[in-house]
Scaffold this motif. Structure first.
Motif, PDB file in Angstrom:
ATOM      1  N   UNK A 206      47.027  62.613  37.723  1.00 28.46           N
ATOM      2  CA  UNK A 206      48.262  61.853  38.352  1.00 28.46           C
ATOM      3  C   UNK A 206      49.186  61.505  37.687  1.00 28.46           C
ATOM      4  N   UNK A 207      48.791  60.914  36.422  1.00 28.41           N
ATOM      5  CA  UNK A 207      49.721  60.401  35.575  1.00 28.41           C
ATOM      6  C   UNK A 207      50.353  58.937  36.206  1.00 28.41           C
ATOM      7  N   UNK A 208      50.719  59.108  37.534  1.00 31.48           N
ATOM      8  CA  UNK A 208      51.161  57.625  38.034  1.00 31.48           C
ATOM      9  C   UNK A 208      50.501  57.624  39.246  1.00 31.48           C
ATOM     10  N   UNK A 209      49.599  56.430  39.283  1.00 27.33           N
ATOM     11  CA  UNK A 209      48.670  56.417  40.234  1.00 27.33           C
ATOM     12  C   UNK A 209      48.145  54.830  40.478  1.00 27.33           C
ATOM     13  N   UNK A 210      47.536  54.552  41.721  1.00 24.87           N
ATOM     14  CA  UNK A 210      46.789  53.141  41.936  1.00 24.87           C
ATOM     15  C   UNK A 210      45.380  53.748  41.388  1.00 24.87           C
ATOM     16  N   UNK A 211      45.004  52.468  40.789  1.00 26.18           N
ATOM     17  CA  UNK A 211      43.395  52.596  40.734  1.00 26.18           C
ATOM     18  C   UNK A 211      43.115  51.224  41.553  1.00 26.18           C
ATOM     19  N   UNK A 212      42.371  51.556  42.628  1.00 27.00           N
ATOM     20  CA  UNK A 212      42.596  50.514  43.688  1.00 27.00           C
ATOM     21  C   UNK A 212      40.713  50.106  43.851  1.00 27.00           C
ATOM     22  N   UNK A 213      40.008  50.231  42.994  1.00 28.44           N
ATOM     23  CA  UNK A 213      38.589  49.723  43.135  1.00 28.44           C
ATOM     24  C   UNK A 213      38.471  48.655  43.300  1.00 28.44           C
ATOM     25  N   UNK A 214      37.351  48.287  44.112  1.00 24.03           N
ATOM     26  CA  UNK A 214      36.936  46.847  44.408  1.00 24.03           C
ATOM     27  C   UNK A 214      36.898  46.048  43.419  1.00 24.03           C
ATOM     28  N   UNK A 215      36.888  44.726  43.307  1.00 19.25           N
ATOM     29  CA  UNK A 215      36.950  44.067  42.214  1.00 19.25           C
ATOM     30  C   UNK A 215      35.594  43.846  41.477  1.00 19.25           C
ATOM     31  N   UNK A 216      35.641  43.889  40.141  1.00 15.36           N
ATOM     32  CA  UNK A 216      34.210  44.163  39.578  1.00 15.36           C
ATOM     33  C   UNK A 216      33.792  45.346  39.042  1.00 15.36           C
ATOM     34  N   UNK A 217      34.638  46.620  39.364  1.00 15.50           N
ATOM     35  CA  UNK A 217      34.067  47.751  39.105  1.00 15.50           C
ATOM     36  C   UNK A 217      34.913  48.485  38.006  1.00 15.50           C
ATOM     37  N   UNK A 404      40.104  54.629  45.242  1.00 19.29           N
ATOM     38  CA  UNK A 404      39.382  53.663  45.349  1.00 19.29           C
ATOM     39  C   UNK A 404      37.778  53.680  45.626  1.00 19.29           C
ATOM     40  N   UNK A 405      37.002  53.044  44.987  1.00 16.77           N
ATOM     41  CA  UNK A 405      35.728  53.018  45.129  1.00 16.77           C
ATOM     42  C   UNK A 405      35.097  51.683  45.645  1.00 16.77           C
ATOM     43  N   UNK A 406      34.188  51.480  46.551  1.00 19.58           N
ATOM     44  CA  UNK A 406      33.832  50.084  46.821  1.00 19.58           C
ATOM     45  C   UNK A 406      32.332  50.192  46.228  1.00 19.58           C
ATOM     46  N   UNK A 407      31.761  48.724  46.069  1.00 23.46           N
ATOM     47  CA  UNK A 407      30.382  48.778  45.444  1.00 23.46           C
ATOM     48  C   UNK A 407      29.341  49.127  46.229  1.00 23.46           C
ATOM     49  N   UNK A 408      29.391  49.136  47.585  1.00 25.23           N
ATOM     50  CA  UNK A 408      28.286  49.916  48.399  1.00 25.23           C
ATOM     51  C   UNK A 408      28.234  51.581  47.900  1.00 25.23           C
ATOM     52  N   UNK A 409      29.568  51.947  47.524  1.00 21.99           N
ATOM     53  CA  UNK A 409      29.546  53.463  47.328  1.00 21.99           C
ATOM     54  C   UNK A 409      29.089  53.933  46.075  1.00 21.99           C
ATOM     55  N   UNK A 410      29.071  52.873  44.950  1.00 19.41           N
ATOM     56  CA  UNK A 410      28.677  53.146  43.742  1.00 19.41           C
ATOM     57  C   UNK A 410      27.430  52.247  43.201  1.00 19.41           C
ATOM     58  N   UNK A 411      26.756  51.480  44.235  1.00 21.77           N
ATOM     59  CA  UNK A 411      25.683  50.781  44.017  1.00 21.77           C
ATOM     60  C   UNK A 411      24.665  51.276  43.011  1.00 21.77           C
ATOM     61  N   UNK A 412      24.442  52.780  43.345  1.00 16.14           N
ATOM     62  CA  UNK A 412      23.281  52.962  42.436  1.00 16.14           C
ATOM     63  C   UNK A 412      23.506  53.294  41.066  1.00 16.14           C
ATOM     64  N   UNK A 413      24.769  53.251  40.749  1.00 17.10           N
ATOM     65  CA  UNK A 413      25.161  53.532  39.203  1.00 17.10           C
ATOM     66  C   UNK A 413      25.305  52.205  38.587  1.00 17.10           C
ATOM     67  N   UNK A 414      25.221  50.940  39.366  1.00 14.05           N
ATOM     68  CA  UNK A 414      25.585  49.736  38.745  1.00 14.05           C
ATOM     69  C   UNK A 414      24.120  49.071  38.437  1.00 14.05           C
ATOM     70  N   UNK A 415      24.066  48.366  37.292  1.00 10.05           N
ATOM     71  CA  UNK A 415      22.757  47.681  36.908  1.00 10.05           C
ATOM     72  C   UNK A 415      22.492  46.477  38.004  1.00 10.05           C
TER      73      UNK A 415
END
Length: 545
Positions: A206-217, A404-415
Motif C-alpha cells: 500500500x505504501x501509504x496506509x493505516x496499521x490499526x491493530x488493537x493495542x498491544x499487537x 486491523x486485527x484484534x486480539x481475539x483474531x490472533x490469540x492463537x499466535x500470541x504467547x
C-alpha cells in the motif's frame, strides 16, 4: 328474478379551462380527456398522471416542451409559466470519462431521477469547475453501472480502468485479511509473528496506509520492519521521521533498537536541540510545529497514535499534513492507531488526507456526506458527528489503505502472557524533582558508606563494611521510596492516557501501584474503584461488587 344492470362510470365532466400552471417545483396540465392529447402528454419527459387531483404533472425541466404543447392546443398559460426561464445547461454533453486529474467525470443534462441516483455513488461530488459530477476512481464499478442504467455513454478507458481497479481492490482487500506472508527482513533481531508479517506485506504493497491493530499487537515493530525491508530492497527511505505522543519518544527509540540495533535513531525532547545526523528521528506531536522545517522532505514518515490528528483545524494536524505533502510521491507513510472505525467516522477524514488517500473517498466533503451523515442545521452549522454506510466504509478502507486485527483474531499466535514494557519520558517539571531526590539519595549512600568505614576503621571497599552496609538495606529502602514515588508521579500522564485508550476500546484494565497517593489519584481519574491496604472487609467486598 330481476337482474341488476352493472353500473356505468360516467366520463368526468370538465367545467374549467384548459390550463398550464406552476405548482411548487413542477408544472400542472389540466384538461379534459382527449385520447390524442393524452398520448402526446405521455411523450413529455417525466410527465405523470395524478389520480387524486386528476391532472398531469411534469418536471420543470420539461418547461419548453410543456409550453409548446399548451400553445398548440390553445391552453391558458399562467403568467409565471410564461416568464419562467430555465438556466442554460453549462454542460450539455452526455459522457463518462477519466479526467486528467485522475477522477471520473460524469456529464449529463439535469434530470431529477438521474441526479438522485448519481448521488448514491460512493464519494460522488459536484465539480463547479467542469460543471459535471466527479467520482473517485475507486467507485468506477458503480459509475459504469449507473451509466448503463441511464444510457450515458461510458468511455472505453473507463471500462478498462474498471477492470484494473477491481483487481487491485480485491487484491488489497484480501491482503488486509491475510494471516501470514512470506517475507524476510535482513538484519532483524528476533522474528515477527505471522499476522505481523501479513501487516508488513500489506504496508509494503500500500505504501501509504493505516496499521490499526488493537493495542498491544505490535504496530510499531510492523512500521519499523516495513521501512527496514524497503531499505534492504534498495528503496530510499532514510532519513525518516516518527511522530508520536511526547511521552513515547524514548520508547520508540528503544523499540527500534530492540529489533534493529545498528540503526541510527535520534530523539527530539525539547524545542532547543535538533540532531544533525540520523537515519530515523523521533519527535513528539507537541514539538513538530517548532521543527517543521527540519522535519520536511524526509523519505518516510510514521505517525503513531494518529488519532491525535483527527481534527482538520488543529495545528498539529495541519503540520502533519504539510510534512506528508513534502515527501516524495512514493515515500512510505504509515498512520498507526488502535482506534477502530467507530460511529464517528469523521475522525478518519483528516487522517486520510494526511495519507493522501482522501480523494479515493470523494474528497473531504464527499467523505463527510457519504459516511458521516453530514447535514446543515437551521442556523447554517454543519454537523459531522453522525455516521452512515459504515460497512461500505470499512470495505473501502480495507481495499485501499487499512489493516486491523484484534486480539481475539490472533490469540492463537500470541504467547500465554505478553510483557510489553513501555518507556516513557516523565513530565519535565516532575523529573526535576526526581533528579534532585536521586542526587540526595546517592549522596546519602556515599556518606553512609564512609561513616561505616570510619566506625570500623576499615577501607570503604572492605568486605566487612559492605556487609554492614547491606544489613541496613531496609533503612535505605525507606529513603529510596521517595524517588520511586516521584517517578510514579512523572509517569502519571502517560499511565492515564494508556488506561483511557484501553478502557475506551472496551477492555478491562487492572492497575497496580506501590503508593497510596498514586492509587488514590488513579482511582479518582478512572471511576473511583480501588482495593488497597487499610480497607476493611466490607469496603473490599463493596469495591469488588
Amino acid at each position: 328474478m330481476a337482474q341488476i344492470a352493472p353500473a356505468v362510470r360516467e366520463p368526468r365532466k370538465y367545467y374549467g379551462e384548459m390550463r398550464l400552471s406552476l405548482a411548487d417545483d413542477h408544472l400542472v396540465l389540466d384538461f379534459p380527456y382527449d385520447a390524442a392529447q393524452v398520448a402526446e402528454v405521455r411523450r413529455l419527459k417525466g410527465a405523470k398522471w395524478d389520480k387524486v387531483a386528476r391532472v398531469w404533472r411534469a418536471p420543470v425541466s420539461s418547461l419548453n416542451e410543456c409550453r409548446d404543447f399548451a400553445v398548440a392546443h390553445e391552453f391558458t398559460i399562467d403568467p409565471e409559466v410564461l416568464l419562467l426561464t430555465l438556466p442554460t445547461q453549462k454542460n450539455s454533453s452526455r459522457s463518462i470519462s477519466i479526467h486528467p486529474d485522475g477522477f471520473i467525470s460524469l456529464a449529463f443534462a439535469y434530470d431529477r431521477v438521474a441526479v438522485t441516483s448519481v448521488k448514491q455513488i460512493p464519494g460522488i461530488t459536484w465539480d463547479k469547475a467542469t460543471h459535471a459530477w466527479k467520482a473517485p476512481i475507486t467507485s468506477v464499478d458503480e459509475v459504469v453501472r449507473w451509466g448503463e442504467t441511464f444510457d450515458v455513454p461510458v468511455d472505453a478507458a473507463v471500462r478498462q480502468e474498471a477492470s484494473a481497479v477491481r483487481g487491485q481492490l480485491e487484491s488489497t482487500m484480501a491482503a488486509s485479511r491475510a494471516t501470514d506472508a512470506a517475507i524476510h527482513i535482513p538484519g532483524m533481531l528476533g522474528e515477527l509473528l505471522p499476522y505481523q508479517r501479513a501487516g508488513v506485506a500489506y504496508a509494503l504493497a500500500s505504501q501509504r496506509c493505516f496499521i490499526a491493530d488493537e493495542m498491544g499487537l505490535g504496530k510499531s515493530v510492523q512500521a519499523a520492519a516495513t521501512i527496514e525491508l524497503l531499505a534492504s530492497q534498495g528503496e530510499d527511505v532514510f532519513p525518516g521521521a516518527v511522530v508520536c505522543p511526547p511521552n513515547l519518544v524514548v520508547n520508540w527509540q528503544a523499540e527500534w533498537w530492540k529489533f534493529f540495533p545498528d540503526r541510527n535513531i535520534q530523539i527530539v525532547t525539547n524545542r532547543k536541540e535538533f540532531p544533525a545526523d540520523y537515519d530515523i528521528v523521533v519527535v513528539g506531536y507537541s514539538n513538530i510545529s517548532t521543527w517543521v522545517r527540519q522535519l520536511s522532505s524526509h523519505k518516510s514518515y510514521v505517525f503513531d497514535e494518529s488519532h491525535y490528528c483527527k481534527t482538520p483545524t488543529a495545528q498539529r494536524t495541519k503540520v502533519a499534513k504539510r510534512l506528508a505533502r513534502s515527501a516524495g510521491a512514493k515515500a512510505p507513510i504509515m498512520l498507526l492507531t488502535g482506534t477502530p472505525v467507530t460511529n464517528r467516522p469523521a475522525e478518519y477524514a483528516a487522517q486520510l488526507d494526511i495519507l493522501g488517500q482522501i480523494d479515493k473517498f470523494g474528497g473531504m466533503w464527499g467523505f463527510y456526506r457519504r459516511y458521516c451523515d453530514a447535514f446543515k442545521d437551521k442556523w447554517g452549522q454543519w454537523h459531522l458527528e453522525g455516521h452512515s454506510n459504515l460497512e461500505e466504509l470499512n470495505d473501502r478502507l480495507r481495499s485501499t489503505c487499512y489493516i486491523r486485527r484484534t486480539k481475539p483474531e490472533v490469540m492463537k499466535e500470541l504467547p500465554p502472557i505478553v510483557h510489553s514494557p513501555v518507556l516513557v519520558a516523565g513530565a519535565p517539571s516532575v523529573m526535576k524533582e526526581y533528579a534532585k531526590a536521586e542526587a540526595d539519595i546517592v549522596q546519602y549512600l556515599v556518606e553512609r558508606a564512609k561513616e561505616i568505614a570510619r566506625e570500623m576503621g576499615l577501607s570503604e571497599r572492605s568486605a566487612a563494611v559492605r556487609a554492614k552496609f547491606r544489613a541496613e538495606a531496609s533503612q535505605h529502602l525507606v529513603r529510596i521510596s521517595v524517588p520511586r514515588r516521584i517517578a510514579a508521579k512523572a509517569k502519571m500522564a502517560a499511565a492515564n492516557e494508556w488506561i483511557t485508550a484501553h478502557t475506551e476500546e472496551g477492555h478491562k484494565v487492572v492497575v497496580a501501584a506501590h503508593h497510596r497517593d498514586i492509587v488514590d489519584e488513579l482511582a479518582r481519574e478512572h471511576g473511583g474503584l480501588k482495593i488497597q491496604g487499610g480497607m476493611n472487609v466490607h469496603e473490599v467486598e463493596a469495591a469488588k461488587a
